[in-house]
Write a protein that holds these residues in place. Structure first.
Motif, PDB file in Angstrom:
ATOM      1  N   LEU A 121      -7.472   5.755   0.959  1.00 34.35           N
ATOM      2  CA  LEU A 121      -7.036   4.640   1.806  1.00 34.35           C
ATOM      3  C   LEU A 121      -8.197   4.003   2.556  1.00 34.35           C
ATOM      4  O   LEU A 121      -7.993   3.147   3.420  1.00 34.35           O
ATOM      5  CB  LEU A 121      -5.980   5.121   2.811  1.00 34.35           C
ATOM      6  CG  LEU A 121      -4.670   5.655   2.239  1.00 34.35           C
ATOM      7  CD1 LEU A 121      -3.728   6.055   3.360  1.00 34.35           C
ATOM      8  CD2 LEU A 121      -4.006   4.628   1.329  1.00 34.35           C
ATOM      9  N   HIS A 173      -4.128   0.722   4.435  1.00 26.79           N
ATOM     10  CA  HIS A 173      -5.569   0.859   4.205  1.00 26.79           C
ATOM     11  C   HIS A 173      -6.291   0.789   5.542  1.00 26.79           C
ATOM     12  O   HIS A 173      -5.868   0.083   6.449  1.00 26.79           O
ATOM     13  CB  HIS A 173      -6.075  -0.263   3.291  1.00 26.79           C
ATOM     14  CG  HIS A 173      -7.368   0.037   2.607  1.00 26.79           C
ATOM     15  ND1 HIS A 173      -8.588  -0.062   3.244  1.00 26.79           N
ATOM     16  CD2 HIS A 173      -7.642   0.444   1.338  1.00 26.79           C
ATOM     17  CE1 HIS A 173      -9.551   0.258   2.385  1.00 26.79           C
ATOM     18  NE2 HIS A 173      -8.996   0.576   1.222  1.00 26.79           N
ATOM     19  N   ASN A 189     -10.681  -5.667  -0.894  1.00 26.73           N
ATOM     20  CA  ASN A 189     -10.016  -4.379  -0.698  1.00 26.73           C
ATOM     21  C   ASN A 189      -9.062  -4.348   0.484  1.00 26.73           C
ATOM     22  O   ASN A 189      -8.238  -3.436   0.580  1.00 26.73           O
ATOM     23  CB  ASN A 189     -11.056  -3.264  -0.512  1.00 26.73           C
ATOM     24  CG  ASN A 189     -11.965  -3.124  -1.703  1.00 26.73           C
ATOM     25  OD1 ASN A 189     -11.595  -3.447  -2.826  1.00 26.73           O
ATOM     26  ND2 ASN A 189     -13.183  -2.649  -1.466  1.00 26.73           N
ATOM     27  N   PHE A 190      -9.190  -5.352   1.377  1.00 26.18           N
ATOM     28  CA  PHE A 190      -8.403  -5.263   2.612  1.00 26.18           C
ATOM     29  C   PHE A 190      -7.671  -6.546   2.980  1.00 26.18           C
ATOM     30  O   PHE A 190      -6.439  -6.594   2.921  1.00 26.18           O
ATOM     31  CB  PHE A 190      -9.316  -4.830   3.764  1.00 26.18           C
ATOM     32  CG  PHE A 190      -8.607  -4.641   5.064  1.00 26.18           C
ATOM     33  CD1 PHE A 190      -7.798  -3.531   5.275  1.00 26.18           C
ATOM     34  CD2 PHE A 190      -8.735  -5.564   6.096  1.00 26.18           C
ATOM     35  CE1 PHE A 190      -7.125  -3.352   6.476  1.00 26.18           C
ATOM     36  CE2 PHE A 190      -8.072  -5.405   7.291  1.00 26.18           C
ATOM     37  CZ  PHE A 190      -7.264  -4.293   7.480  1.00 26.18           C
TER      38      PHE A 190
END
Length: 257
Positions: free
Chosen positions: A37, A102, A126-127
């Motif tokens: 995560l 995450h 990714n976020f």
């Protein structure tokens, strides 16, 4: 310049670069490795977004929902903190899992140790982009709205527990409606609380929080009469009443629409 001094400068420069490389390597070795995560053992704060998807929302309400959530992440969530999004439907009573979870990665860093463009690219891929997608995903109307039950379950889960400072951000009309309990037609908050306790049976009646900053973003429903809205607001004040700590707070506000 003597021949000895002539050769000392390149040696000093090479030695300097070697020292920098060693320092960078040491810093990278010291840096804890993130899990799946993107979190490390020293990750502290936690933020949970609860999006009630029991009824459809207007375009302006959806846009403001995403804007407020991303502002919280940009301005209040620190690097390394866990951010999770839960969409609430009638299925949440049996299957409450995040649509996104995450830890917030670093967006900026030392130019000596990081590549700024790469950090920004990783942050978005990714976020921030998956987070915004999770917040704005279209949904179908649901027959039930088990918001209270979902929040109780989340208060007992790893997504909010064991943190020095947590944040719970709710987007809902807050009209709890299940087969066992409903705030539709609510007139007395005291009666509503009693009925809710009865409906919960031996289960936890309301969540117990510690150092949780709670933000209620209320979806307006023009067809809801004023007495029902007043009763609803009093019910939720009771529901969130067990929240201790210096960071504990409850801040309601309305969404447009």
């Amino acid at each position: 310049m003597s021949s000895s001094n002539k050769y000392m400068w390149p040696v000093a420069i090479v030695s300097g670069f070697a020292l920098i490389a060693i320092l960078v390597s040491v810093q990278l070795l010291k840096k804890p490795k993130p899990d799946e995560l993107g979190c490390t053992k020293d990750s502290a704060g936690k933020t949970v977004f609860v999006v009630d998807q029991s009824e459809d929302l207007s375009r302006q309400t959806k846009d403001e929902l995403v804007a407020r959530a991303m502002k919280v992440v940009d301005e209040q969530v620190k690097d390394g903190e866990l951010v999770s999004v839960f969409s609430i439907t009638e299925l949440s009573k049996r299957n409450l899992v995040p649509v996104f979870s995450h830890c917030k990665p670093k967006r900026e860093g030392s130019r000596m140790l990081n590549n700024p463009k790469l950090l920004e690219k990783q942050y978005r891929q990714n976020f921030s982009e998956p987070l915004e997608k999770a917040l704005s995903t279209p949904f179908s109307a649901s027959n039930q709205s088990p918001v209270a039950q979902a929040i109780i379950d989340l208060s007992l889960s790893e997504y909010l527990k064991d943190s020095h400072s947590s944040r719970l951000v709710v987007f809902s009309d807050l009209l709890e409606h299940t087969e066992k309990f409903s705030l539709y037609g609510c007139r007395s908050a005291q009666d509503a609380v009693a009925k809710f306790r009865t409906a919960r049976g031996a289960a936890v009646a309301r969540p117990k929080f510690e150092n949780v900053a709670i933000e209620l973003n209320i979806v307006p429903r023009p067809n809801i009469q004023a007495p029902v809205a007043k009763c609803r607001d009093a019910f939720w004040t009771w529901f969130f009443g067990d929240n201790e700590g210096t960071h504990a707070s409850l801040n309601p506000s309305y969404l447009p629409g």
